[in-house]
Design an enzyme around this catalytic site. Structure first.
Site, PDB file in Angstrom:
ATOM      1  N   HIS A  84      -0.994   5.439   9.399  1.00 12.93           N
ATOM      2  CA  HIS A  84       0.423   5.844   9.443  1.00 12.93           C
ATOM      3  C   HIS A  84       0.551   7.232  10.078  1.00 12.93           C
ATOM      4  O   HIS A  84       1.098   8.158   9.488  1.00 12.93           O
ATOM      5  CB  HIS A  84       1.002   5.859   8.036  1.00 12.93           C
ATOM      6  CG  HIS A  84       0.922   4.559   7.302  1.00 12.93           C
ATOM      7  ND1 HIS A  84      -0.249   4.083   6.756  1.00 12.93           N
ATOM      8  CD2 HIS A  84       1.862   3.617   7.045  1.00 12.93           C
ATOM      9  CE1 HIS A  84      -0.008   2.916   6.169  1.00 12.93           C
ATOM     10  NE2 HIS A  84       1.258   2.613   6.338  1.00 12.93           N
ATOM     11  N   HIS A  98       0.818  -1.222   0.000  1.00 15.35           N
ATOM     12  CA  HIS A  98       0.000   0.000   0.000  1.00 15.35           C
ATOM     13  C   HIS A  98       0.856   1.278   0.000  1.00 15.35           C
ATOM     14  O   HIS A  98       0.482   2.275   0.609  1.00 15.35           O
ATOM     15  CB  HIS A  98      -0.990  -0.016   1.184  1.00 15.35           C
ATOM     16  CG  HIS A  98      -0.329  -0.030   2.535  1.00 15.35           C
ATOM     17  ND1 HIS A  98      -0.840  -0.705   3.615  1.00 15.35           N
ATOM     18  CD2 HIS A  98       0.802   0.557   2.995  1.00 15.35           C
ATOM     19  CE1 HIS A  98      -0.060  -0.535   4.659  1.00 15.35           C
ATOM     20  NE2 HIS A  98       0.949   0.232   4.322  1.00 15.35           N
ATOM     21  N   HIS A 156      10.311  -3.746   3.852  1.00 13.07           N
ATOM     22  CA  HIS A 156      10.813  -2.366   3.834  1.00 13.07           C
ATOM     23  C   HIS A 156      11.115  -1.890   5.242  1.00 13.07           C
ATOM     24  O   HIS A 156      10.514  -2.359   6.205  1.00 13.07           O
ATOM     25  CB  HIS A 156       9.888  -1.392   3.105  1.00 13.07           C
ATOM     26  CG  HIS A 156       8.485  -1.196   3.628  1.00 13.07           C
ATOM     27  ND1 HIS A 156       7.567  -2.222   3.776  1.00 13.07           N
ATOM     28  CD2 HIS A 156       7.821  -0.075   4.001  1.00 13.07           C
ATOM     29  CE1 HIS A 156       6.413  -1.738   4.196  1.00 13.07           C
ATOM     30  NE2 HIS A 156       6.533  -0.423   4.367  1.00 13.07           N
ATOM     31  N   GLU A 214       4.371  -5.014   8.612  1.00 11.45           N
ATOM     32  CA  GLU A 214       2.975  -4.829   8.170  1.00 11.45           C
ATOM     33  C   GLU A 214       2.382  -6.119   7.612  1.00 11.45           C
ATOM     34  O   GLU A 214       1.152  -6.280   7.573  1.00 11.45           O
ATOM     35  CB  GLU A 214       2.906  -3.757   7.065  1.00 11.45           C
ATOM     36  CG  GLU A 214       3.147  -2.342   7.553  1.00 11.45           C
ATOM     37  CD  GLU A 214       3.146  -1.321   6.405  1.00 11.45           C
ATOM     38  OE1 GLU A 214       3.027  -0.131   6.699  1.00 11.45           O
ATOM     39  OE2 GLU A 214       3.278  -1.705   5.222  1.00 11.45           O
TER      40      GLU A 214
HETATM   41  C1  DHB Z   1       6.418   3.407   1.996  1.00 11.60           C
HETATM   42  C2  DHB Z   1       5.804   2.170   2.197  1.00 11.60           C
HETATM   43  C3  DHB Z   1       4.749   2.017   3.092  1.00 11.60           C
HETATM   44  O1  DHB Z   1       4.120   0.833   3.361  1.00 11.60           O
HETATM   45  C4  DHB Z   1       4.271   3.114   3.757  1.00 11.60           C
HETATM   46  O2  DHB Z   1       3.200   2.941   4.542  1.00 11.60           O
HETATM   47  C5  DHB Z   1       4.878   4.352   3.606  1.00 11.60           C
HETATM   48  C6  DHB Z   1       5.947   4.492   2.718  1.00 11.60           C
HETATM   49  C7  DHB Z   1       7.517   3.599   1.016  1.00 11.60           C
HETATM   50  O3  DHB Z   1       8.129   2.623   0.550  1.00 11.60           O
HETATM   51  O4  DHB Z   1       7.788   4.751   0.656  1.00 11.60           O
HETATM   52 FE    FE Z   2       2.560   1.166   5.275  1.00 11.64          FE
END
Ligand code: DHB
Ligand code: FE
Length: 279
Positions: free
Chosen positions: A59, A12, A193, A240
């Site tokens: 977030h 997302h 990530h 997540e």
């Molecule tokens: C990114 C990925 C995410 O899941 C998020 O919530 C905010 C930023 C990203 O890779 O930039």
């Molecule tokens: Fe996220």
């Protein structure tokens, strides 16, 4: 009774929404990512769900660090897309599946979960972007939504097993809800990530590929991992992925993996998608 017609898992990442807004979807950077969603979008159009249950995390947009519920469920009539700081996006409001939401909340409490119940709340990219990826940019969304928020932001996040257990309640709640609504479950977030700290920029392609191959048939492995394992293997924000377990638990023991896509990086993230049907 309502019926679960399938489950999808998807990243997302907010810059997916920005890429759509700026007309960048066909550029060399983004085309391979968006092309992977064409079969998923077609599947959704063919399956014609009435309700989308979207499991995601806020977030810092609707819940800030001063008050973070472990689990929250929306029971609102309408959810507005929240402005995340770059101005309002051209995304229609989301209509709530209000009666189904109340039934789910009641069943959660009956089964000893204690969710925060949200009568009024805005939704961020965690819900917006998956909806755009699977339903495009309609004037009005073709489904009502039942939003479920999971804390993946601030220690302590819930255990993978607890997310799994919530998915079992979700399944029973849908299958005991009167009427003939067709329901798709959307687990969002991940894949690997990490946006912060000394490992910022961390992506684990091998773990992502294994996840996409294993979430259908090897779910016990992912359910039984610890929270620390998730952070280690997928990064602090890659944790997540525990939210996909809510979706997977709501499906049958045996599922068919209809579609699968992986692209890395999308922004800072290993981006993945699966479409599952009950076998
Ligand atoms: C990114 C990925 C995410 O899941 C998020 O919530 C905010 C930023 C990203 O890779 O930039
Ligand atoms: Fe996220």
């Amino acid at each position: 009774m309502a019926k679960i017609i399938g489950g999808v898992g998807t990243s997302h990442v907010p810059s997916i929404g920005a890429a759509l807004d700026k007309g960048l979807a066909d550029t060399p950077d983004w085309k391979p990512f968006f092309d992977g969603y064409i079969p998923g979008k077609q599947w959704m159009a063919d399956m014609k769900p009435d309700v989308a249950v979207v499991i995601f995390n806020d977030h810092g947009n609707s819940f800030f660090l001063d008050r973070v519920p472990t689990f929250a469920v929306g029971v609102a009539e309408t959810y507005r897309p929240v402005d995340e700081g770059w101005g309002p996006r051209n995304v229609p409001d989301f209509k709530g599946a209000q009666d189904m939401s109340w039934h789910f909340v009641d069943q959660l409490v009956e089964r000893h979960f204690d969710p925060l119940v949200c009568r009024e709340i805005d939704v961020d990219h965690g819900l917006q972007v998956p909806m755009e990826l699977f339903f495009g940019h309609p004037d009005a969304w073709p489904v009502k939504v039942l939003p479920i928020w999971v804390n993946t932001i601030q220690f302590p996040i819930p255990t993978p097993q607890r997310c799994w257990d919530m998915g079992k309640v979700l399944r029973d709640a849908i299958e005991s809800f009167p009427g003939d609504d067709r329901v798709v479950i959307m687990g969002t977030g991940g894949l690997s990530h990490q946006l912060q700290g000394s490992r910022a920029g961390f992506i684990n392609r091998a773990a992502d590929e294994a996840w996409l191959n294993g979430i259908a048939d090897n779910y016990e492995h992912y359910r039984d991992m610890t929270r620390e394992d998730y952070v280690e293997e997928f990064g602090s924000e890659g944790a997540e992925l525990i939210m996909w377990l809510v979706m997977r638990a709501a499906m049958n023991d045996k599922v068919t993996l209809k579609h699968r896509h992986y692209h890395a990086p999308a922004s800072m993230t290993g981006a993945g998608m699966v479409v599952l049907e009950n076998a």
